[in-house]
Design a protein around this motif. Sequence first.
Motif, PDB file in Angstrom:
ATOM      1  N   GLU A 265     -15.681  43.883   6.305  1.00 23.91           N
ATOM      2  CA  GLU A 265     -14.802  45.035   5.749  1.00 23.91           C
ATOM      3  C   GLU A 265     -15.209  46.458   5.882  1.00 23.91           C
ATOM      4  OE1 GLU A 265     -16.654  42.629   4.320  1.00 23.91           O
ATOM      5  OE2 GLU A 265     -15.269  41.096   3.166  1.00 23.91           O
ATOM      6  N   GLY A 266     -16.182  46.490   6.124  1.00 21.87           N
ATOM      7  CA  GLY A 266     -16.906  48.017   6.153  1.00 21.87           C
ATOM      8  C   GLY A 266     -16.122  48.583   7.713  1.00 21.87           C
ATOM      9  N   GLN A 267     -16.448  47.561   8.588  1.00 21.50           N
ATOM     10  CA  GLN A 267     -16.184  48.080  10.020  1.00 21.50           C
ATOM     11  C   GLN A 267     -14.518  47.932  10.351  1.00 21.50           C
ATOM     12  OE1 GLN A 267     -18.168  48.753  12.911  1.00 21.50           O
ATOM     13  NE2 GLN A 267     -19.511  49.312  11.202  1.00 21.50           N
ATOM     14  N   ASP A 268     -13.946  47.292   9.470  1.00 23.53           N
ATOM     15  CA  ASP A 268     -12.356  47.061   9.656  1.00 23.53           C
ATOM     16  C   ASP A 268     -11.869  48.465   8.925  1.00 23.53           C
ATOM     17  OD1 ASP A 268     -12.657  44.740  10.699  1.00 23.53           O
ATOM     18  OD2 ASP A 268     -11.498  43.680   8.769  1.00 23.53           O
ATOM     19  N   TYR A 269     -12.541  48.873   7.919  1.00 25.52           N
ATOM     20  CA  TYR A 269     -12.010  50.172   7.334  1.00 25.52           C
ATOM     21  C   TYR A 269     -12.522  51.425   8.326  1.00 25.52           C
ATOM     22  CZ  TYR A 269     -11.878  54.554   4.756  1.00 25.52           C
ATOM     23  OH  TYR A 269     -11.906  56.028   4.328  1.00 25.52           O
ATOM     24  N   TRP A 270     -13.595  51.218   8.874  1.00 25.25           N
ATOM     25  CA  TRP A 270     -14.019  52.295   9.763  1.00 25.25           C
ATOM     26  C   TRP A 270     -13.006  52.495  10.962  1.00 25.25           C
ATOM     27  CZ3 TRP A 270     -16.788  56.460  10.700  1.00 25.25           C
ATOM     28  CH2 TRP A 270     -17.539  56.492  12.079  1.00 25.25           C
ATOM     29  N   LYS A 271     -12.708  51.472  11.616  1.00 19.98           N
ATOM     30  CA  LYS A 271     -11.585  51.504  12.784  1.00 19.98           C
ATOM     31  C   LYS A 271     -10.323  51.946  12.231  1.00 19.98           C
ATOM     32  CE  LYS A 271     -14.081  47.741  14.848  1.00 19.98           C
ATOM     33  NZ  LYS A 271     -14.452  46.253  14.995  1.00 19.98           N
ATOM     34  N   ALA A 272      -9.969  51.768  11.019  1.00 30.10           N
ATOM     35  CA  ALA A 272      -8.630  52.017  10.535  1.00 30.10           C
ATOM     36  C   ALA A 272      -8.668  53.626  10.207  1.00 30.10           C
ATOM     37  CB  ALA A 272      -8.108  51.147   9.207  1.00 30.10           C
ATOM     38  N   MET A 273      -9.670  53.841   9.581  1.00 30.51           N
ATOM     39  CA  MET A 273     -10.186  55.238   9.118  1.00 30.51           C
ATOM     40  C   MET A 273      -9.831  56.227  10.478  1.00 30.51           C
ATOM     41  SD  MET A 273     -13.271  57.334   8.321  1.00 30.51           S
ATOM     42  CE  MET A 273     -13.288  57.862  10.168  1.00 30.51           C
ATOM     43  N   LYS A 274     -10.353  55.782  11.561  1.00 27.95           N
ATOM     44  CA  LYS A 274     -10.481  56.381  12.777  1.00 27.95           C
ATOM     45  C   LYS A 274      -8.831  56.627  13.333  1.00 27.95           C
ATOM     46  CE  LYS A 274     -14.925  54.945  14.849  1.00 27.95           C
ATOM     47  NZ  LYS A 274     -15.639  54.442  15.802  1.00 27.95           N
ATOM     48  N   CYS A 275      -8.007  55.519  13.072  1.00 32.20           N
ATOM     49  CA  CYS A 275      -6.664  55.618  13.473  1.00 32.20           C
ATOM     50  C   CYS A 275      -6.046  56.834  12.750  1.00 32.20           C
ATOM     51  CB  CYS A 275      -5.912  54.477  13.147  1.00 32.20           C
ATOM     52  SG  CYS A 275      -6.247  52.995  14.068  1.00 32.20           S
ATOM     53  N   ALA A 276      -6.311  56.806  11.207  1.00 35.21           N
ATOM     54  CA  ALA A 276      -5.963  57.842  10.396  1.00 35.21           C
ATOM     55  C   ALA A 276      -6.038  59.390  10.726  1.00 35.21           C
ATOM     56  CB  ALA A 276      -6.239  57.889   9.147  1.00 35.21           C
ATOM     57  N   ALA A 277      -7.687  59.369  11.176  1.00 37.61           N
ATOM     58  CA  ALA A 277      -7.995  60.520  11.510  1.00 37.61           C
ATOM     59  C   ALA A 277      -7.556  61.043  12.955  1.00 37.61           C
ATOM     60  CB  ALA A 277      -9.369  60.555  12.151  1.00 37.61           C
ATOM     61  N   ASN A 278      -7.206  59.999  13.740  1.00 34.13           N
ATOM     62  CA  ASN A 278      -6.241  60.539  15.125  1.00 34.13           C
ATOM     63  C   ASN A 278      -5.047  60.816  14.753  1.00 34.13           C
ATOM     64  OD1 ASN A 278      -8.476  60.083  16.332  1.00 34.13           O
ATOM     65  ND2 ASN A 278      -8.013  57.831  17.253  1.00 34.13           N
ATOM     66  N   MET A 279      -4.320  60.242  13.757  1.00 32.20           N
ATOM     67  CA  MET A 279      -2.972  60.650  13.404  1.00 32.20           C
ATOM     68  C   MET A 279      -3.011  62.151  12.956  1.00 32.20           C
ATOM     69  SD  MET A 279       0.200  60.524  11.718  1.00 32.20           S
ATOM     70  CE  MET A 279       0.973  61.299  10.504  1.00 32.20           C
ATOM     71  N   ALA A 280      -3.879  62.369  12.286  1.00 34.48           N
ATOM     72  CA  ALA A 280      -4.070  63.708  11.870  1.00 34.48           C
ATOM     73  C   ALA A 280      -4.054  64.872  12.901  1.00 34.48           C
ATOM     74  CB  ALA A 280      -5.179  64.026  10.716  1.00 34.48           C
ATOM     75  N   PHE A 281      -4.839  64.348  13.976  1.00 35.60           N
ATOM     76  CA  PHE A 281      -5.023  65.423  15.051  1.00 35.60           C
ATOM     77  C   PHE A 281      -3.643  65.299  15.804  1.00 35.60           C
ATOM     78  CE2 PHE A 281      -9.904  64.150  15.583  1.00 35.60           C
ATOM     79  CZ  PHE A 281     -10.386  65.135  14.982  1.00 35.60           C
ATOM     80  N   VAL A 282      -3.000  64.294  16.058  1.00 32.71           N
ATOM     81  CA  VAL A 282      -1.763  64.238  16.664  1.00 32.71           C
ATOM     82  C   VAL A 282      -0.875  65.065  15.768  1.00 32.71           C
ATOM     83  CG1 VAL A 282       0.145  62.763  17.146  1.00 32.71           C
ATOM     84  CG2 VAL A 282      -2.084  62.043  17.727  1.00 32.71           C
ATOM     85  N   ASN A 283      -0.779  64.984  14.494  1.00 33.74           N
ATOM     86  CA  ASN A 283       0.078  65.807  13.696  1.00 33.74           C
ATOM     87  C   ASN A 283      -0.302  67.487  14.010  1.00 33.74           C
ATOM     88  OD1 ASN A 283       1.895  66.178  11.583  1.00 33.74           O
ATOM     89  ND2 ASN A 283       0.420  66.304  10.104  1.00 33.74           N
ATOM     90  N   ARG A 284      -1.512  67.595  13.933  1.00 33.77           N
ATOM     91  CA  ARG A 284      -1.768  69.175  13.973  1.00 33.77           C
ATOM     92  C   ARG A 284      -1.520  69.581  15.413  1.00 33.77           C
ATOM     93  NH1 ARG A 284      -5.956  67.843  10.325  1.00 33.77           N
ATOM     94  NH2 ARG A 284      -7.742  67.826  11.880  1.00 33.77           N
ATOM     95  N   GLN A 285      -1.600  68.659  16.526  1.00 30.15           N
ATOM     96  CA  GLN A 285      -1.463  69.088  17.867  1.00 30.15           C
ATOM     97  C   GLN A 285       0.142  69.357  18.078  1.00 30.15           C
ATOM     98  OE1 GLN A 285      -3.492  69.785  20.146  1.00 30.15           O
ATOM     99  NE2 GLN A 285      -1.824  70.447  21.020  1.00 30.15           N
ATOM    100  N   VAL A 286       1.045  68.500  17.393  1.00 29.05           N
ATOM    101  CA  VAL A 286       2.340  68.688  17.605  1.00 29.05           C
ATOM    102  C   VAL A 286       2.776  70.001  16.686  1.00 29.05           C
ATOM    103  CG1 VAL A 286       4.695  67.580  16.679  1.00 29.05           C
ATOM    104  CG2 VAL A 286       3.021  66.298  17.905  1.00 29.05           C
ATOM    105  N   ILE A 287       2.302  70.163  15.644  1.00 33.74           N
ATOM    106  CA  ILE A 287       2.709  71.288  14.920  1.00 33.74           C
ATOM    107  C   ILE A 287       2.252  72.710  15.744  1.00 33.74           C
ATOM    108  CG2 ILE A 287       1.870  72.790  13.044  1.00 33.74           C
ATOM    109  CD1 ILE A 287       1.979  70.154  11.038  1.00 33.74           C
TER     110      ILE A 287
END
Lengths: 143, 485
Positions: free
Chosen positions: B283-305
Amino acid sequence: MPYRYLDEIATADVAFEATGKSLEEVFASAAEATLNVMIDEPERIEKKERVSVKLENRDRDMLLYDFLNELVYLKDAKKLLVRVESMDIKEGADGLSLEAELSGEELDPAKHPLGADVKAVTLHMFSLEKDENGWRAVAVLDI
Amino acid sequence: MPKPSALRRVSETIWELPRSYKDGMLVPARIYATEKLVEEMDEGVFNQVTNVACLPGIVKYACCMPDGHWGYGFPIGGVAAMDTGKGVISPGGIGFDINCGMRLAVTDLTLGEVKPRIKELVDALFYRIPSGVGSTGLLRLDRHEFREALEEGSRWCLRKGYAWPEDIELTEERGCFEGADSSKVSEKAIERGFDQVGTLGSGNHYCEIQVARPENVFDEETARAFGFTLPDQVAIMFHCGSRGFGHQVATDYLQSFLKVMEPKYGIKVLDRELASAPFSSREGQDYWKAMKCAANMAFVNRQVILHRIREVFSAVFGRPPEDLGIRMVYDVTHNTAKVERHTVNGKETELLVHRKGATRAFPPGMKGLPEKYMQTGQPVIIGGSMETGSYLLAGLGTGKEAFYTTAHGSGRTMSRHHAKRMYRGSKLQHEMEARGIYVRSVTWGGLAEEAGAAYKKVDEVVEATESAGLSKRVLRLIPIGNIKG
């Protein structure tokens, strides 16, 4: 549908207390409190679209948590602002089930004065309790 | 509220609550603040930081930064490092807005050139960077492309022409949390976020045009290294995160952790918002991998901005963005957990560092810094309120005890409803304009909520971080234009 915002809790976010004579009523009050963070004058939402929601949970408070999360999801995924039309909550040996008919319309900034986006419903201090006056829920919304 | 009587002063700006303060504390809690800031902290901070000190596997201290205030689960400004072998990962220690963060870009323009065009610029930014409840971006991605972006982060933007190569170098983690796995995120999360790339959101999210006046440069050499070389140089700072996508990822895993935490792993927490799972568990590792997706979404969001900002400046000034010198200073994350190596009891140890509303601040020479900042230390961007100004700082070696972490903003002192009762958005807009700050917001109420007086004084917060050796001031930036979600 009575609710009030609690200023003294979670400074950067929004906390509310919702009440109701029945479980259905306190759920609807909590939904309205959540909606009123996102827009002013929720009573101006027209009944243009309908959504049926069915949820199950072992615990009463977590059923409310799931229900409020459903509203947050509808706001982002479907751009829908909805109010409770009717609701039925059944309690059984395995837990609770909720069936709700929601109605509302697509978010339109020109029509609905926007408030703050609700990112999520948090579990910090989240509670749903019954006393002699009926049901009382407290929630902190992440803004 | 008066500070707890058990609070012991360790130094001018470090305060400690011992393990005896609360049953179950595994480590002491440390609060970094001046006496004035400590006196002003709400009771939630002391309660929450000591709850964090009870989480399994926590090492050294549960920390709270000078801008700390009452959050949910962790205090805002909370830092906790867990042993990667024996410790837990907690979505509540990261926050719902995963990788909410700050980005700063400089321009080769000066105040004299920008001031006459400020309304035009702010109005165009307001249109090109959608904000507010439920806003959708101008970029249309299908779900397949969105999943690619989640795994690639800023590299996806480079591939699609929304980034310059140096943007990637100057983003924390080079714009990608490696190991992101989009199969670990729910369809609900995808549905909430795939059309929100390039949006600001609401609350305390903003995009601001700022100026570095010569009298506000405290360390000229470092300022130069960070790209500030002109008097009255104009910069752009913005604050936003992973939008509905990240919020749903956190919500999903909070629910999933609650189901397994106690029955399967025997973990008890003092606040359900601190729901945790062993970092090494499935469970911890699944969240870790999903959290990374969200972190990357934020980088993409700020880059597009940033891409939109370049487009807007280019259109208004009729010159290409390269010619206007719109270059990244840095992009820092606020709400994340990261595996880092720190010294514990004299031994280098691998730790999972949770930072909730706190900024990583690596010192000079630290592995993970871009080559450009190896001598200076990591740029730290601390956003103040929209009325008062913000700071650019640099990481210091003395931040070691706080796992090289510093403050992230000024920290609220007034609730949103209180601020709305005290201020009127339309009046505030006129007053700010008279003081040389042109501001646009989708909502008057939202503007009132962000009034300068609703926050701690950013100068005091920044002084506290410097005095505690967490980061040092490089320069102060004054707002001249702002769009607010």
